[in-house]
Motif scaffolding. Sequence first.
Motif, short mmCIF file in Angstrom:
data_model
loop_
_atom_site.label_atom_id
_atom_site.label_comp_id
_atom_site.label_asym_id
_atom_site.label_seq_id
_atom_site.Cartn_x
_atom_site.Cartn_y
_atom_site.Cartn_z
N ARG A 116 0.90 -1.23 0.03
CA ARG A 116 0.20 -0.01 0.41
C ARG A 116 0.52 1.47 0.06
O ARG A 116 1.00 2.27 -0.30
CB ARG A 116 -1.41 0.25 1.19
CG ARG A 116 -2.41 -0.62 1.21
CD ARG A 116 -2.88 -1.39 2.57
NE ARG A 116 -4.13 -1.86 1.95
CZ ARG A 116 -5.32 -2.37 3.00
NH1 ARG A 116 -5.29 -0.50 3.29
NH2 ARG A 116 -6.25 -3.29 2.75
N GLN A 117 1.69 1.20 0.08
CA GLN A 117 2.50 2.18 1.02
C GLN A 117 3.75 2.27 -0.53
O GLN A 117 3.84 3.52 -0.49
CB GLN A 117 4.26 2.38 2.23
CG GLN A 117 2.58 2.48 3.18
CD GLN A 117 3.74 2.25 4.52
OE1 GLN A 117 4.83 2.06 4.33
NE2 GLN A 117 3.45 1.30 5.21
N VAL A 118 3.49 2.09 -1.42
CA VAL A 118 4.19 2.04 -2.66
C VAL A 118 3.58 2.04 -3.96
O VAL A 118 3.77 2.66 -4.94
CB VAL A 118 5.82 1.09 -3.16
CG1 VAL A 118 6.40 1.37 -1.51
CG2 VAL A 118 5.08 -0.52 -2.52
N SER A 119 2.28 2.38 -3.35
CA SER A 119 1.50 1.79 -4.53
C SER A 119 1.65 3.44 -5.16
O SER A 119 1.36 4.50 -4.58
CB SER A 119 0.03 1.00 -3.80
OG SER A 119 -0.91 1.75 -5.00
N GLY A 120 1.19 3.97 -6.40
CA GLY A 120 0.83 4.66 -6.84
C GLY A 120 2.53 5.41 -7.59
O GLY A 120 2.65 5.94 -8.20
N THR A 121 3.68 4.31 -7.15
CA THR A 121 4.91 4.88 -7.65
C THR A 121 5.53 4.01 -8.89
O THR A 121 5.03 2.70 -9.00
CB THR A 121 5.94 4.22 -6.38
OG1 THR A 121 6.28 3.67 -6.18
CG2 THR A 121 5.56 4.96 -5.38
N VAL A 122 6.50 4.81 -9.37
CA VAL A 122 6.40 4.13 -10.43
C VAL A 122 7.31 2.62 -10.40
O VAL A 122 8.53 2.97 -9.75
CB VAL A 122 8.06 4.62 -11.98
CG1 VAL A 122 8.35 4.60 -12.65
CG2 VAL A 122 6.89 6.49 -12.13
N GLY A 123 7.05 2.20 -11.47
CA GLY A 123 7.81 0.50 -10.67
C GLY A 123 7.45 -0.59 -9.59
O GLY A 123 8.57 -0.89 -9.36
N SER A 124 6.33 0.17 -9.16
CA SER A 124 6.03 -0.48 -8.03
C SER A 124 5.28 -1.80 -7.93
O SER A 124 5.48 -2.89 -6.82
CB SER A 124 4.43 0.13 -7.36
OG SER A 124 3.69 -0.12 -7.96
#
Length: 242
Positions: free
Chosen positions: A95-103
Amino acid sequence: MADKEKTPRKAKKEKGPKKRRWYNNLIDAYKITKRSFPWIGWVLLGSTVAVVGIFLAIAIWQNMNIFILILFALTLAFMVPTMILALLVKKAMYRQVSGTVGSVYAVITQIRRGWNIEEEPIAANRHQDLVWRLIGRPGVVLLAEGPVGRVRDLAEKERKLAQRVVTNLPVHVIYVGEGKGQVKLEDIEKELRHLPKALHRNEVPEVVNRIQAVSAHNRQAGIPHGIDPNKAKISRRAMRGR
């Protein structure tokens, strides 16, 4: 003697990085989980109290040796919260890395068994939308990372390319994200498990070789400069806030 006096004492060996203890990992897991689930502390406390209470009630009811039951209760009082934490920490990290490039890469690197996973995206566009490829017993799976309306053409192009190589196998496209018609990062593994099997385990390497032989020359051409998907791995240090 003079030589001995001039000889400097041996410098103490430099100490290496301090070895992490098991409780350090638990503390880090708790901190990560608490960011997404602020109530986790109450759940862990409640499960501990519940386990101890149940065992004490059994001991009193059955008139059993209370000290032995307390020992079992304390053991389970540690194990149960630890299991709860283990179930939630991965979900919290996703959930915390969701939305970042390459997640998506952060998720598929955790899925090794039964799948051949590309270390780099097979396609990308100037908006940094990415398409990742996995090959396993269900066939070829493309994970499209980005808004559906924007990444659909990119994913469809790769689907058609793969389908020309493996005409008799299914090519699945999974759109990853938080929007409508997309699969959340934390649900990717479950989505993959639900795909029907189309290959025998021994046939997977042959399909991998065929796909990679055809698409290798197109891989780097489709990735714009400035995108380094390998840097999108989950940083344990960053997640700990260090």
